[in-house]
Design a protein around this motif. Structure first.
Motif, PDB file in Angstrom:
ATOM      1  N   PHE A 155       7.633   8.593  -3.485  1.00 45.32           N
ATOM      2  CA  PHE A 155       7.104   9.901  -3.083  1.00 45.32           C
ATOM      3  C   PHE A 155       7.919  11.033  -3.714  1.00 45.32           C
ATOM      4  O   PHE A 155       8.339  11.968  -3.049  1.00 45.32           O
ATOM      5  N   SER A 156       8.100  10.935  -5.010  1.00 47.06           N
ATOM      6  CA  SER A 156       9.018  11.829  -5.725  1.00 47.06           C
ATOM      7  C   SER A 156       8.621  13.301  -5.702  1.00 47.06           C
ATOM      8  O   SER A 156       9.487  14.167  -5.806  1.00 47.06           O
ATOM      9  N   GLY A 193      13.903   4.920   2.130  1.00 49.32           N
ATOM     10  CA  GLY A 193      14.889   4.458   1.159  1.00 49.32           C
ATOM     11  C   GLY A 193      15.673   5.606   0.542  1.00 49.32           C
ATOM     12  O   GLY A 193      15.250   6.770   0.579  1.00 49.32           O
ATOM     13  N   ASN A 194      16.788   5.281  -0.050  1.00 45.14           N
ATOM     14  CA  ASN A 194      17.653   6.251  -0.697  1.00 45.14           C
ATOM     15  C   ASN A 194      16.892   7.000  -1.789  1.00 45.14           C
ATOM     16  O   ASN A 194      16.295   6.404  -2.657  1.00 45.14           O
ATOM     17  N   GLU A 232       5.282  -1.117  10.640  1.00 45.35           N
ATOM     18  CA  GLU A 232       6.390  -0.326  10.109  1.00 45.35           C
ATOM     19  C   GLU A 232       5.930   0.404   8.858  1.00 45.35           C
ATOM     20  O   GLU A 232       5.028  -0.066   8.162  1.00 45.35           O
ATOM     21  N   ILE A 233       6.573   1.517   8.582  1.00 44.87           N
ATOM     22  CA  ILE A 233       6.387   2.208   7.307  1.00 44.87           C
ATOM     23  C   ILE A 233       7.710   2.110   6.569  1.00 44.87           C
ATOM     24  O   ILE A 233       8.749   2.559   7.067  1.00 44.87           O
ATOM     25  N   ASN A 234       7.666   1.501   5.392  1.00 47.29           N
ATOM     26  CA  ASN A 234       8.862   1.346   4.557  1.00 47.29           C
ATOM     27  C   ASN A 234       8.647   2.091   3.251  1.00 47.29           C
ATOM     28  O   ASN A 234       7.888   1.650   2.396  1.00 47.29           O
ATOM     29  N   GLY A 251       0.815  -1.211   0.000  1.00 43.37           N
ATOM     30  CA  GLY A 251       0.000   0.000   0.000  1.00 43.37           C
ATOM     31  C   GLY A 251       0.849   1.261   0.000  1.00 43.37           C
ATOM     32  O   GLY A 251       0.588   2.200  -0.760  1.00 43.37           O
ATOM     33  N   ILE A 252       1.865   1.289   0.852  1.00 44.49           N
ATOM     34  CA  ILE A 252       2.767   2.448   0.903  1.00 44.49           C
ATOM     35  C   ILE A 252       3.482   2.622  -0.431  1.00 44.49           C
ATOM     36  O   ILE A 252       3.602   3.733  -0.946  1.00 44.49           O
ATOM     37  N   ASN A 253       3.952   1.527  -1.022  1.00 44.49           N
ATOM     38  CA  ASN A 253       4.648   1.610  -2.306  1.00 44.49           C
ATOM     39  C   ASN A 253       3.725   2.093  -3.418  1.00 44.49           C
ATOM     40  O   ASN A 253       4.139   2.876  -4.279  1.00 44.49           O
TER      41      ASN A 253
END
Length: 122
Positions: free
Chosen positions: A40-41, A59-60, A32-34, A5-7
């Motif tokens: 989220f550009s 993430g990077n 967790e939120i990953n 969902g987050i992705n």
């Protein structure tokens, strides 16, 4: 909310403001939120409220345009990702009623130039 969902949300290229809100009744579900690399550009504002998040990973290259971060009543979150503090566009971080561990981390944080940090207990 899971990683898929987050992705999916993180891949929305026009998303500028994202509010993720839980409820006090959901405090028994820990998660967790990953945020994956490059996600989220275009996000400028991220609000996290009443979530039972115990870990947040960034993430990077994720959230490169983030200007404002608001975390409110997320009592299980003990730290912010180190990557948050390297976001060049970040101008304000506001944390309302942080956990004791997060409050201590933020109190000992070396502030980034151009970024206001507001910690409120109200």
């Amino acid at each position: 909310m899971n990683d898929d969902g987050i992705n999916a949300i993180g891949n929305l290229t026009t998303l500028r403001h994202f509010r993720l809100t839980g409820s006090f009744t959901s405090f028994d579900i820990l998660f967790e939120i990953n945020c994956s690399a490059g996600s989220f550009s275009q996000l400028q504002v991220f609000e996290m409220e009443r979530l039972n998040v115990h870990k947040w990973k960034l993430g990077n290259g994720a959230m490169p345009c983030l200007q404002k971060l608001l975390i409110k009543d997320s009592e299980r979150l003990d730290s912010l990702p180190d990557e948050v503090w390297s976001l060049n566009s970040l101008r304000q971080v506001q944390v309302v009623r942080p956990s004791q561990a997060l409050s201590l981390e933020l109190a000992n944080l070396e502030k980034k130039d151009g970024c206001d940090l507001v910690i409120a207990e109200w």
